[in-house]
Motif scaffolding. Structure first.
Motif, PDB file in Angstrom:
ATOM      1  N   VAL A  80      17.131  -7.218  10.152  1.00 18.56           N
ATOM      2  CA  VAL A  80      18.023  -6.066  10.072  1.00 18.56           C
ATOM      3  C   VAL A  80      17.378  -4.911  10.827  1.00 18.56           C
ATOM      4  CG1 VAL A  80      19.151  -4.422   8.531  1.00 18.56           C
ATOM      5  CG2 VAL A  80      18.920  -6.818   7.850  1.00 18.56           C
ATOM      6  N   ALA A  81      18.107  -4.358  11.763  1.00 18.93           N
ATOM      7  CA  ALA A  81      17.618  -3.200  12.510  1.00 18.93           C
ATOM      8  C   ALA A  81      17.858  -1.937  11.691  1.00 18.93           C
ATOM      9  CB  ALA A  81      18.331  -3.091  13.856  1.00 18.93           C
ATOM     10  N   SER A  82      16.818  -1.123  11.562  1.00 14.94           N
ATOM     11  CA  SER A  82      16.903   0.115  10.794  1.00 14.94           C
ATOM     12  C   SER A  82      16.109   1.208  11.504  1.00 14.94           C
ATOM     13  CB  SER A  82      16.347  -0.083   9.376  1.00 14.94           C
ATOM     14  OG  SER A  82      17.048  -1.097   8.682  1.00 14.94           O
ATOM     15  N   ARG A  83      16.328   2.419  11.076  1.00 13.90           N
ATOM     16  CA  ARG A  83      15.528   3.552  11.536  1.00 13.90           C
ATOM     17  C   ARG A  83      14.967   4.242  10.297  1.00 13.90           C
ATOM     18  NH1 ARG A  83      16.086   8.416  15.531  1.00 13.90           N
ATOM     19  NH2 ARG A  83      14.731   9.884  14.460  1.00 13.90           N
ATOM     20  N   LEU A  84      13.682   4.038  10.035  1.00 14.84           N
ATOM     21  CA  LEU A  84      13.064   4.536   8.810  1.00 14.84           C
ATOM     22  C   LEU A  84      11.675   5.095   9.107  1.00 14.84           C
ATOM     23  CD1 LEU A  84      13.986   1.509   6.508  1.00 14.84           C
ATOM     24  CD2 LEU A  84      15.049   3.776   6.442  1.00 14.84           C
ATOM     25  N   LEU A  85      11.338   6.188   8.442  1.00 12.68           N
ATOM     26  CA  LEU A  85      10.041   6.831   8.624  1.00 12.68           C
ATOM     27  C   LEU A  85       9.518   7.267   7.260  1.00 12.68           C
ATOM     28  CD1 LEU A  85       8.174   7.638  11.005  1.00 12.68           C
ATOM     29  CD2 LEU A  85       9.261   9.895  10.971  1.00 12.68           C
ATOM     30  N   ALA A  86       8.242   6.994   6.999  1.00  7.97           N
ATOM     31  CA  ALA A  86       7.657   7.357   5.705  1.00  7.97           C
ATOM     32  C   ALA A  86       7.564   8.872   5.557  1.00  7.97           C
ATOM     33  CB  ALA A  86       6.276   6.724   5.553  1.00  7.97           C
ATOM     34  N   ASP A  87       7.731   9.352   4.326  1.00  7.25           N
ATOM     35  CA  ASP A  87       7.648  10.796   4.099  1.00  7.25           C
ATOM     36  C   ASP A  87       6.220  11.305   4.168  1.00  7.25           C
ATOM     37  OD1 ASP A  87       6.829   9.576   1.742  1.00  7.25           O
ATOM     38  OD2 ASP A  87       8.123  10.770   0.424  1.00  7.25           O
ATOM     39  N   ARG A  88       5.251  10.418   4.048  1.00 11.52           N
ATOM     40  CA  ARG A  88       3.848  10.774   4.275  1.00 11.52           C
ATOM     41  C   ARG A  88       3.065   9.517   4.605  1.00 11.52           C
ATOM     42  NH1 ARG A  88       1.106  10.245  -0.902  1.00 11.52           N
ATOM     43  NH2 ARG A  88       2.626   9.886  -2.570  1.00 11.52           N
ATOM     44  N   TYR A  89       1.969   9.698   5.311  1.00 12.14           N
ATOM     45  CA  TYR A  89       1.177   8.563   5.797  1.00 12.14           C
ATOM     46  C   TYR A  89      -0.168   8.438   5.067  1.00 12.14           C
ATOM     47  CZ  TYR A  89       4.187   9.037   9.994  1.00 12.14           C
ATOM     48  OH  TYR A  89       5.238   9.143  10.871  1.00 12.14           O
ATOM     49  N   ARG A  90      -0.382   9.318   4.071  1.00 10.83           N
ATOM     50  CA  ARG A  90      -1.727   9.353   3.496  1.00 10.83           C
ATOM     51  C   ARG A  90      -1.688   9.829   2.052  1.00 10.83           C
ATOM     52  NH1 ARG A  90      -6.556  13.624   5.178  1.00 10.83           N
ATOM     53  NH2 ARG A  90      -8.181  12.737   3.839  1.00 10.83           N
TER      54      ARG A  90
ATOM     55  N   VAL B 124       0.842  -1.200   0.000  1.00 12.71           N
ATOM     56  CA  VAL B 124       0.000   0.000   0.000  1.00 12.71           C
ATOM     57  C   VAL B 124       0.878   1.250   0.000  1.00 12.71           C
ATOM     58  CG1 VAL B 124      -1.799   1.270   1.241  1.00 12.71           C
ATOM     59  CG2 VAL B 124      -1.864  -1.232   1.179  1.00 12.71           C
ATOM     60  N   ARG B 125       1.963   1.218   0.773  1.00 19.70           N
ATOM     61  CA  ARG B 125       2.894   2.352   0.773  1.00 19.70           C
ATOM     62  C   ARG B 125       3.439   2.600  -0.632  1.00 19.70           C
ATOM     63  NH1 ARG B 125       6.916   0.628   4.305  1.00 19.70           N
ATOM     64  NH2 ARG B 125       8.132  -0.139   2.548  1.00 19.70           N
ATOM     65  N   ASP B 126       3.800   1.525  -1.326  1.00 17.57           N
ATOM     66  CA  ASP B 126       4.296   1.665  -2.695  1.00 17.57           C
ATOM     67  C   ASP B 126       3.210   2.231  -3.608  1.00 17.57           C
ATOM     68  OD1 ASP B 126       6.696   0.596  -1.854  1.00 17.57           O
ATOM     69  OD2 ASP B 126       6.272  -1.425  -2.619  1.00 17.57           O
ATOM     70  N   ALA B 127       1.972   1.801  -3.382  1.00 21.48           N
ATOM     71  CA  ALA B 127       0.880   2.216  -4.263  1.00 21.48           C
ATOM     72  C   ALA B 127       0.590   3.708  -4.162  1.00 21.48           C
ATOM     73  CB  ALA B 127      -0.382   1.411  -3.940  1.00 21.48           C
ATOM     74  N   ILE B 128       0.834   4.314  -3.008  1.00 24.51           N
ATOM     75  CA  ILE B 128       0.576   5.752  -2.879  1.00 24.51           C
ATOM     76  C   ILE B 128       1.851   6.571  -3.101  1.00 24.51           C
ATOM     77  CG2 ILE B 128      -1.354   5.338  -1.309  1.00 24.51           C
ATOM     78  CD1 ILE B 128       0.413   6.410   0.973  1.00 24.51           C
ATOM     79  N   GLY B 129       2.954   5.887  -3.404  1.00 23.53           N
ATOM     80  CA  GLY B 129       4.182   6.591  -3.709  1.00 23.53           C
ATOM     81  C   GLY B 129       4.912   7.159  -2.518  1.00 23.53           C
ATOM     82  N   ALA B 130       4.590   6.685  -1.315  1.00 19.93           N
ATOM     83  CA  ALA B 130       5.323   7.116  -0.125  1.00 19.93           C
ATOM     84  C   ALA B 130       6.645   6.370  -0.060  1.00 19.93           C
ATOM     85  CB  ALA B 130       4.505   6.848   1.138  1.00 19.93           C
ATOM     86  N   THR B 131       7.655   7.010   0.476  1.00 22.70           N
ATOM     87  CA  THR B 131       8.978   6.389   0.588  1.00 22.70           C
ATOM     88  C   THR B 131       9.486   6.506   2.012  1.00 22.70           C
ATOM     89  OG1 THR B 131      10.063   8.443  -0.111  1.00 22.70           O
ATOM     90  CG2 THR B 131       9.570   6.824  -1.817  1.00 22.70           C
ATOM     91  N   MET B 132      10.322   5.550   2.390  1.00 19.93           N
ATOM     92  CA  MET B 132      10.904   5.522   3.732  1.00 19.93           C
ATOM     93  C   MET B 132      12.242   6.247   3.717  1.00 19.93           C
ATOM     94  SD  MET B 132       8.724   3.815   5.622  1.00 19.93           S
ATOM     95  CE  MET B 132       9.244   2.690   6.929  1.00 19.93           C
ATOM     96  N   HIS B 133      12.455   7.062   4.744  1.00 27.55           N
ATOM     97  CA  HIS B 133      13.692   7.819   4.854  1.00 27.55           C
ATOM     98  C   HIS B 133      14.321   7.553   6.214  1.00 27.55           C
ATOM     99  CE1 HIS B 133      13.054  10.306   1.225  1.00 27.55           C
ATOM    100  NE2 HIS B 133      11.769  10.124   1.502  1.00 27.55           N
ATOM    101  N   GLY B 134      15.649   7.535   6.233  1.00 25.83           N
ATOM    102  CA  GLY B 134      16.351   7.291   7.483  1.00 25.83           C
ATOM    103  C   GLY B 134      17.581   6.446   7.237  1.00 25.83           C
ATOM    104  N   THR B 135      17.844   5.544   8.161  1.00 30.16           N
ATOM    105  CA  THR B 135      19.035   4.704   8.091  1.00 30.16           C
ATOM    106  C   THR B 135      18.650   3.238   8.028  1.00 30.16           C
ATOM    107  OG1 THR B 135      20.265   6.313   9.417  1.00 30.16           O
ATOM    108  CG2 THR B 135      21.216   4.111   9.199  1.00 30.16           C
ATOM    109  N   TYR B 136      19.020   2.567   6.956  1.00 29.96           N
ATOM    110  CA  TYR B 136      18.808   1.124   6.840  1.00 29.96           C
ATOM    111  C   TYR B 136      20.082   0.410   7.265  1.00 29.96           C
ATOM    112  CZ  TYR B 136      18.113  -3.527   4.920  1.00 29.96           C
ATOM    113  OH  TYR B 136      18.010  -4.883   4.780  1.00 29.96           O
ATOM    114  N   GLY B 137      19.931  -0.682   8.022  1.00 29.46           N
ATOM    115  CA  GLY B 137      21.065  -1.526   8.350  1.00 29.46           C
ATOM    116  C   GLY B 137      21.895  -1.044   9.521  1.00 29.46           C
ATOM    117  N   LEU B 138      21.239  -0.663  10.612  1.00 32.84           N
ATOM    118  CA  LEU B 138      21.982  -0.320  11.823  1.00 32.84           C
ATOM    119  C   LEU B 138      22.736  -1.538  12.353  1.00 32.84           C
ATOM    120  CD1 LEU B 138      19.276   1.820  13.678  1.00 32.84           C
ATOM    121  CD2 LEU B 138      21.337   2.674  12.546  1.00 32.84           C
TER     122      LEU B 138
END
Length: 551
Positions: free
Chosen positions: A279-289, A179-193
């Protein structure tokens, strides 16, 4: 058209959304690719706030009954060199899991595998009229128009596609959210802590083979296999988590058994039931809606599990979103309610991401020092020093009630600031506050009755002064169709907690407004996300009064 919400994903967030919506009379269909089964839980801690939601839904006792070792099992967290080695430090009654009554909350935390929590949530969700769960289908997209959306889904075996008409779509479909992909939202932060393994195994006799006593999690600090280990369920089921692995390191079943033996120093006939890398990461979507489509849970935020916040935060997302969607569909909530979802939840997510990343930094790998296992006076000194370092680094992880209960929705368009919002500060420590946006301070009215038990399903107006008049609020609620319960309380402790004679509580038990007299500026229109002039509809629920005398 019948009110209908489609939910993608039947994990805790999806089930909580179905319960919040279904309990308010909104039909829901949950779509799930696979029946959720198996041994491997991602979470094991149900925090106090989540159990308070379960209390509101009437199922907190069912969760307590599902606890594999009983709710009285000590929620101690131990740090040792090895399970069969030396104790370094013990954190007593971590994560507010002690069943002793606490004035700050209505429900204690509970250590329980996630799959058992899901079973309780699933049973309750499916008991509600209008809630349907379909397995074996996957989300295939949606088409939105001015009156709703057509949600497409595909049978995973046959490939046949179908569609459901819905008012709203909730993507609670996890870290790889379609669903996140379908609305074009992307995750930002650090992957692979960090890279880690989660291994579930059967270990008859392991609980009796070590001398450290009961606990829910044991950190093993050694230079062979630094890890976390602990009992998980009846039948001698344990979990084992080697942490901070180098790239390319994997575990076959034989290698996993060897790692358990080396890390614990205890040789038993271990049986591996499941294992997988995470994999531990810190990621947050750029939008939720996007329009009528919303993201909740891991679909919009990912972080290390240290502190046990993730699953609980997803359930809180579902509660916040669920009552707001229900209010809009029932006609008494306006569009600003839906706008407020991301405005309110994003700061709470950022708070948790900060805390969980800090907790992750103090992993067993980072806490090891040479000589820690030596059976010498120098080894004793090393362990005492390590204990102090562990106390400093891990106390914020295991005693962080402020992270669990202390987030505040100040700055939300449906919260009315009384001038105290600037004084609120986020903290790991929890000090109950009636500042608008904060969780309503708790109080035990009797030995078993919580103040929260008196709140209604809609808004609740607490009247704490016998001379305070609630008539204007009731008239406004009647005119706007906003469900309102008036609760009159004569209790000095409650008055001290809330500081004003009138307090308006939202359906999710957060303070929306407080003051001395009910204003004439359309307060209920604002906190319900619309203006009074825009409302055209039927009265949905008559106002009522509850008089609660302190005993």
């Amino acid at each position: 058209m019948k009110q209908h919400v489609v939910i993608i994903g039947s994990g805790p967030s999806g089930l909580a959304a179905a319960i919040e919506l279904g309990g308010r009379g909104i039909a829901c269909t949950i779509l799930e690719r696979h029946a959720r089964a198996g041994y491997a839980p991602r979470a094991k801690t149900t925090h106090t706030r989540t159990r308070e939601h379960l209390r509101r839904w009437g199922i907190a006792e069912k969760l307590a009954a599902a606890s594999p070792f009983g709710v009285e099992y000590p929620s101690h967290v131990l740090y040792v060199t090895r399970l069969g080695g030396k104790l370094i430090h013990r954190f007593e009654h971590a994560l507010q899991c002690s069943s002793a009554r606490d004035d700050r909350y209505s429900e204690h935390g509970q250590w329980i595998p996630q799959y058992k929590l899901e079973a309780v949530l699933r049973e309750h969700a499916l008991s509600l009229p209008g809630v349907d769960l379909r397995y074996g289908v996957e989300f295939a997209g949606f088409v939105e128009d001015p009156t709703g959306l057509d949600v497409r889904f595909r049978n995973v075996e046959t490939g046949v596609e179908e569609a459901l008409r819905a008012d709203y779509l909730i993507g609670a479909d996890g870290a790889r959210s379609a669903v996140r992909d379908a609305i074009g939202a992307t995750m930002h932060g650090t992957y692979g802590l960090s890279r880690n393994y989660n291994i579930i195994f059967r270990a008859p006799g392991l609980a009796e083979a070590h001398a450290h006593g009961p606990g829910i999690m044991i950190g093993q600090i050694n230079n062979e296999v630094p890890s976390l280990i602990g009992p998980m369920d009846i039948g001698d089921l344990w979990y084992f988590m080697p942490t901070g692995l180098a790239a390319g390191v994997t575990y076959s079943n034989v290698e996993a058994v060897d790692a358990i033996k080396r890390s614990t120093g205890i040789d038993l006939p271990y049986e591996i039931l499941s294992s997988d890398e995470w994999v531990a990461s810190r990621l947050l979507a750029d939008r939720y809606r996007q329009g009528r489509v919303f993201l909740a849970g891991d679909a919009c935020h990912l972080h290390p599990p240290f502190g046990g916040f993730g699953m609980n935060m997803g359930i809180a997302d579902a509660v916040d979103l669920g009552w707001k969607i229900a209010a809009v569909l029932q006609g008494w909530g306006g569009p600003v309610l839906l706008d407020s979802y991301e405005i309110e939840r994003r700061p709470a997510h950022e708070f948790v991401l900060d805390e969980s990343e800090a907790n992750h930094a103090a992993s067993p790998n980072a806490l090891y020092r040479e000589g820690l296992e030596d059976d010498t006076p120098e080894g004793d000194i090393m362990r005492a020093e390590a204990a102090q370092a562990i106390i400093a680094a891990k106390t914020p992880e295991f005693y962080a009630l402020g992270v669990v209960l202390g987030y505040c929705y100040r700055g939300s368009p449906i919260i009315v600031d009384d001038g105290t919002a600037a004084d609120w500060q986020r903290s790991r420590d929890y000090s109950p506050s009636a500042t608008p946006g904060c969780l309503a301070p708790h109080h035990w009215m009797t030995e078993t009755v919580s103040l929260y038990d008196l709140f209604g399903d809609g808004y609740t107006l607490l009247v704490l002064d016998k001379d305070a008049n609630a008539a204007a609020a009731q008239q406004e609620a009647h005119a706007l169709g906003v469900p309102l319960v008036v609760v009159r309380i004569d209790d000095d402790v409650v008055r001290d907690l809330y500081q004003e004679p009138l307090i308006l509580i939202r359906p999710d038990q957060h303070v929306a407004w407080r003051g001395k007299i009910w204003p004439d500026d359309g307060l209920l229109a604002r906190v319900s996300g619309r203006t009074a002039e825009a409302f055209q509809g039927e009265v949905l629920q008559a106002e009522s009064e509850v008089i609660a005398s302190a005993t």
